[in-house]
Motif scaffolding. Sequence first.
Motif, short mmCIF file in Angstrom:
data_model
loop_
_atom_site.label_atom_id
_atom_site.label_comp_id
_atom_site.label_asym_id
_atom_site.label_seq_id
_atom_site.Cartn_x
_atom_site.Cartn_y
_atom_site.Cartn_z
N LEU A 206 0.83 -1.20 0.00
CA LEU A 206 0.00 0.00 0.00
C LEU A 206 0.86 1.26 0.00
CD1 LEU A 206 -2.75 -0.90 2.62
CD2 LEU A 206 -2.86 -1.15 0.14
N THR A 207 0.35 2.30 -0.64
CA THR A 207 0.95 3.63 -0.53
C THR A 207 -0.11 4.57 0.02
OG1 THR A 207 0.36 4.15 -2.83
CG2 THR A 207 2.57 3.26 -2.41
N PHE A 208 0.33 5.63 0.70
CA PHE A 208 -0.60 6.52 1.40
C PHE A 208 -0.43 7.94 0.88
CE2 PHE A 208 0.11 2.83 3.99
CZ PHE A 208 -1.16 2.52 4.47
N HIS A 209 -1.55 8.59 0.62
CA HIS A 209 -1.56 9.89 -0.04
C HIS A 209 -2.53 10.82 0.68
CE1 HIS A 209 0.37 7.85 -3.52
NE2 HIS A 209 -0.41 6.85 -3.12
N THR A 210 -2.18 12.10 0.75
CA THR A 210 -3.02 13.10 1.40
C THR A 210 -3.44 14.14 0.38
OG1 THR A 210 -1.94 12.79 3.54
CG2 THR A 210 -3.12 14.85 3.22
N TYR A 211 -4.73 14.45 0.36
CA TYR A 211 -5.30 15.43 -0.57
C TYR A 211 -6.08 16.46 0.24
CZ TYR A 211 -4.45 11.55 -3.80
OH TYR A 211 -3.88 10.52 -4.51
N ALA A 262 -5.46 5.36 0.88
CA ALA A 262 -4.52 4.25 0.70
C ALA A 262 -4.75 3.64 -0.66
CB ALA A 262 -4.72 3.21 1.80
N ARG A 263 -3.68 3.41 -1.40
CA ARG A 263 -3.78 2.82 -2.73
C ARG A 263 -3.00 1.51 -2.79
NH1 ARG A 263 -5.43 6.36 -6.88
NH2 ARG A 263 -5.67 8.53 -6.21
N GLN A 264 -3.53 0.59 -3.56
CA GLN A 264 -2.78 -0.60 -3.93
C GLN A 264 -2.51 -0.47 -5.42
OE1 GLN A 264 -4.54 -4.62 -3.44
NE2 GLN A 264 -2.65 -5.04 -2.31
N TRP A 286 -14.20 6.95 8.00
CA TRP A 286 -13.21 6.17 7.27
C TRP A 286 -13.91 4.94 6.71
CZ3 TRP A 286 -9.58 1.98 7.06
CH2 TRP A 286 -9.97 0.84 7.78
N GLY A 287 -13.28 4.29 5.73
CA GLY A 287 -13.81 3.05 5.18
C GLY A 287 -12.77 2.41 4.28
N ARG A 288 -13.02 1.15 3.92
CA ARG A 288 -12.07 0.43 3.08
C ARG A 288 -12.81 -0.65 2.30
NH1 ARG A 288 -11.13 -4.63 5.01
NH2 ARG A 288 -11.62 -5.06 7.19
N LEU A 289 -12.15 -1.13 1.26
CA LEU A 289 -12.63 -2.29 0.54
C LEU A 289 -12.25 -3.55 1.31
CD1 LEU A 289 -11.63 -1.35 -3.12
CD2 LEU A 289 -13.80 -0.90 -1.95
N GLU A 290 -12.85 -4.67 0.94
CA GLU A 290 -12.46 -5.93 1.54
C GLU A 290 -11.05 -6.29 1.10
OE1 GLU A 290 -13.98 -7.63 3.75
OE2 GLU A 290 -15.89 -6.56 3.77
N GLY A 291 -10.24 -6.76 2.04
CA GLY A 291 -8.87 -7.14 1.70
C GLY A 291 -8.08 -7.42 2.95
N ASP A 292 -6.93 -8.03 2.79
CA ASP A 292 -6.08 -8.41 3.92
C ASP A 292 -4.92 -7.43 4.01
OD1 ASP A 292 -4.91 -9.69 6.00
OD2 ASP A 292 -4.01 -11.29 4.80
N TRP A 293 -5.13 -6.33 4.74
CA TRP A 293 -4.11 -5.29 4.90
C TRP A 293 -3.90 -5.07 6.39
CZ3 TRP A 293 -8.28 -3.63 1.43
CH2 TRP A 293 -7.99 -3.88 0.09
#
Length: 379
Positions: A206-211, A262-264, A286-293
């Motif tokens: 993952l990479t993390f970005h702020t906007y 967060a981007r993959q 906050w929220g996220r997609l399903e995944g193993d992170w």
Amino acid sequence: MTLHPAIAEIPAGEWDACAGNDNPFVSHAFLSALEDSGSASPDAGWMPQHLAMRDGTGRLLAVAPFYAKSHSFGEYVFDQQWAQVFARAGGEYYPKLQVAVPFSPVPGPRLLVHADAPDADALRQMAARALRQACEELGLSSVHVTFCTGHEYDLLGRNGWLQRLGVQYHWDNEGYASFDDFLESLASRKRKAIRRERRDAHACGLTFHTYRGTEITPALWRDFYGFYLSTVDRKWGRAYLQPTFFRLLSERLGDRVVLMIARQGDTPVAGALNLMGRDTLYGRNWGRLEGDWPFLHFELCYYQAIDFAIAHGLKRVEAGAQGEHKLQRGYRPCLTHSAHWIAHPGLRAAVGDFLGRERAAIEAELPALDALTPYRTAL
């Protein structure tokens, strides 16, 4: 004193002259975005009745974000049991009146007084009497001022309102130069645990970005709304906030809106929405997609927020309601405050007794919670 069924009836400049610029949640921009998007509306059970007080020349002296409520959802100061007790006794608890920021458990001022007002506390007391008067004239059960300041809590308590405490977890910036500088204030074992969590979060690709503000494109907001809905679905909640609310935030609050993504690869997989006040970063949704992170939530919502606060010289991060797990990550327990006017004497006595015992328990628990923080020495 007048009541207004839409914040649009009160000019933004006049409202914000009372709200100030410290806390974005009581700004005209934030509250109007809730209303204009249909998020805080009569159909959603939030009927605006904003309080305004003017002097003899028509100058606005004080306002309050004020709503008639047909339920207790979206408040985070839970009174459903009070409603059930009153119903069993044959009373009608709803509708009730609420001075609050909808869907936002963020402490801040609620009785908003113009900065040039000669006697701010006299105006706050007048506003409190006006709230009680509205409750009595409408024949309603109660009026609640939630997540108010400690000063407002004390003032309302002196005027006969019932007082309630809660606990949140906030991170304080003690002049840290960097995240590593913050980590040096922690016990060795805790410091290593946080470094491991951050390393594992980044090691999974993952990479993390702020906007901020206009950097947040419509596509990013669509992604974020999907994350928001996925979290609501997992928690069996209700999606109070409408898609247009987030777009309106960018338009009206500009760079005070901080979206962390967060981007993959090129694909956004999680997001955390923050608002920036004068000296505080407020974590909201906050929220996220399903995944193993592993540790994604901690990295995106807590550690990235600390990084941002240090980089921008902010004094604290307020990461929202609940969550004792925040203690181990450097967030300290802090009291929150609310005040309640209950019209029915019997219900008032019962609630007052309950709140007295609850306050004592919370005050006794706070030192024990603070002892669980990872700091080597007291801050």
